[in-house]
Design an enzyme around this catalytic site. Structure first.
Site, PDB file in Angstrom:
ATOM      1  N   LEU A  49       0.865  -1.178   0.000  1.00 41.95           N
ATOM      2  CA  LEU A  49       0.000   0.000   0.000  1.00 41.95           C
ATOM      3  C   LEU A  49       0.900   1.226   0.000  1.00 41.95           C
ATOM      4  CD1 LEU A  49      -2.858  -0.676   2.590  1.00 41.95           C
ATOM      5  CD2 LEU A  49      -3.144  -0.224   0.162  1.00 41.95           C
ATOM      6  N   ASP A  50       0.574   2.216  -0.830  1.00 51.62           N
ATOM      7  CA  ASP A  50       1.348   3.458  -0.831  1.00 51.62           C
ATOM      8  C   ASP A  50       1.300   4.112   0.549  1.00 51.62           C
ATOM      9  OD1 ASP A  50       2.032   3.243  -3.497  1.00 51.62           O
ATOM     10  OD2 ASP A  50       0.312   4.392  -4.200  1.00 51.62           O
ATOM     11  N   PRO A  51       2.332   4.882   0.911  1.00 49.45           N
ATOM     12  CA  PRO A  51       2.335   5.533   2.232  1.00 49.45           C
ATOM     13  C   PRO A  51       1.092   6.372   2.519  1.00 49.45           C
ATOM     14  CG  PRO A  51       4.517   5.664   1.264  1.00 49.45           C
ATOM     15  CD  PRO A  51       3.623   5.075   0.207  1.00 49.45           C
ATOM     16  N   ALA A  53      -1.878   5.773   1.555  1.00 50.01           N
ATOM     17  CA  ALA A  53      -3.055   4.913   1.636  1.00 50.01           C
ATOM     18  C   ALA A  53      -3.158   4.262   3.012  1.00 50.01           C
ATOM     19  CB  ALA A  53      -2.997   3.848   0.547  1.00 50.01           C
TER      20      ALA A  53
END
Length: 306
Positions: A49-51, A53
């Site tokens: 997961l992107d930071p 998100a």
């Protein structure tokens, strides 16, 4: 000068933790913190997961790591907020604004735009991604101001629903195949509406059969008196597969890697369809296998004997 105390040995921990990843933390950092709390010897996550998100980040410990690939391949569901009218360098809130346009769209136009992205589509991966070329991540090129040609890749948007629209914020729910970038989907929806967009928020709510209902935050994990009790069993990763229960003798042979002709074993119930199954003996998970032609059970990934 006092001698350093020896490090506490790591424990053999098996199971799955459904972590609610907070905003601003990378998936790997979240894994490291959870692994420290569990004092686990071996751990891994099942899809980054992107930071910026949040949401469901399944963490696999010990024997569960053998089956993490199944979640990497699984469909995923997200709640996303698309900020119409502003495009950014990264496609989300972490980038700098590139262009600002007026937002004057109707619900009918939004419904029509969303309809263009349901089903199989081609999606161009973003420059700010971990994909690599010549051993170097795309985001490294992007930070140097270099934009590479990227080939569009096939992905599938199984479900794309409008949750609410309060201009300029468009909230959607997405279920998609592996490899889908919801950031890019948000940008493409903005482009289809003629005003541009970036992703304002992203929360993952499902990975395969795992859902967000029993997630736990890092804060609650760290404060819990018995964090190991929060682990789901290893076979939580395999819930969508049919099961096969073996006799003790067949289990012994299976764990030795032997293929088993189950059609000749009246005590064993064989699933009617060929394909992957989870295999048990006395209710204990032994691993996964493939049911092949003539009810032959071929071992795939095995749980280490304890």
């Amino acid at each position: 000068m006092s001698a350093r105390l020896p490090k506490k040995p790591r424990d053999l921990v098996d199971g799955v933790l459904l972590l609610d990843k907070p905003v601003g933390l990378s998936s790997n950092d979240a894994l490291i913190r959870a692994k420290r709390v569990m004092n686990a010897k071996k751990a891994g996550h099942t899809g980054t997961l992107d930071p910026f998100a949040t949401g469901l980040l399944p963490l696999c410990f010990g024997e569960a790591t053998k089956f993490s690939q199944d979640l990497l391949e699984a469909d995923k569901s997200y709640d996303a907020t698309v900020h119409l009218g502003i495009t950014t360098t990264t496609g989300d809130t972490e980038g700098e604004a590139i262009e600002t346009l007026p937002v004057d769209v109707t619900l009918e136009q939004i419904d029509a735009a969303l309809g263009r992205f349901r089903g199989p589509i081609l999606q161009v991966p973003p420059m700010y991604s971990a994909l690599k070329r010549d051993g170097k991540a795309y985001y490294e090129y992007a930070r140097e101001g270099i934009t590479l040609e990227r080939e569009a890749r096939p992905v599938t948007i199984h479900c794309l629903e409008l949750v609410s629209y309060d201009a300029p914020m468009l909230k959607i729910r997405v279920t998609c195949s592996k490899g889908t970038y919801v950031r890019v989907l948000g940008e493409d929806i903005g482009a289809a509406l003629g005003c541009g967009a970036h992703l304002n928020a992203l929360r993952r709510i499902q990975v395969g059969a795992l859902t967000a209902e029993t997630m736990i935050t890092l804060e609650d994990l760290q404060a819990h008196a018995d964090p190991l009790s929060l682990l789901a069993p290893v076979d939580a990763l395999l819930a969508t597969f049919p099961s096969v229960e073996l006799t003790p003798e067949l289990a012994r042979r299976f764990l030795n890697g032997q293929r088993l002709a189950l059609g000749k074993e009246p005590e064993v119930t064989v699933p009617p369809e060929q394909g992957r199954v989870r295999v048990y003996a006395a209710g204990k998970l032994l691993g996964t296998a493939n049911v092949q032609e003539y009810a032959v059970l071929a071992p795939e990934r095995l749980i280490a004997a304890t």
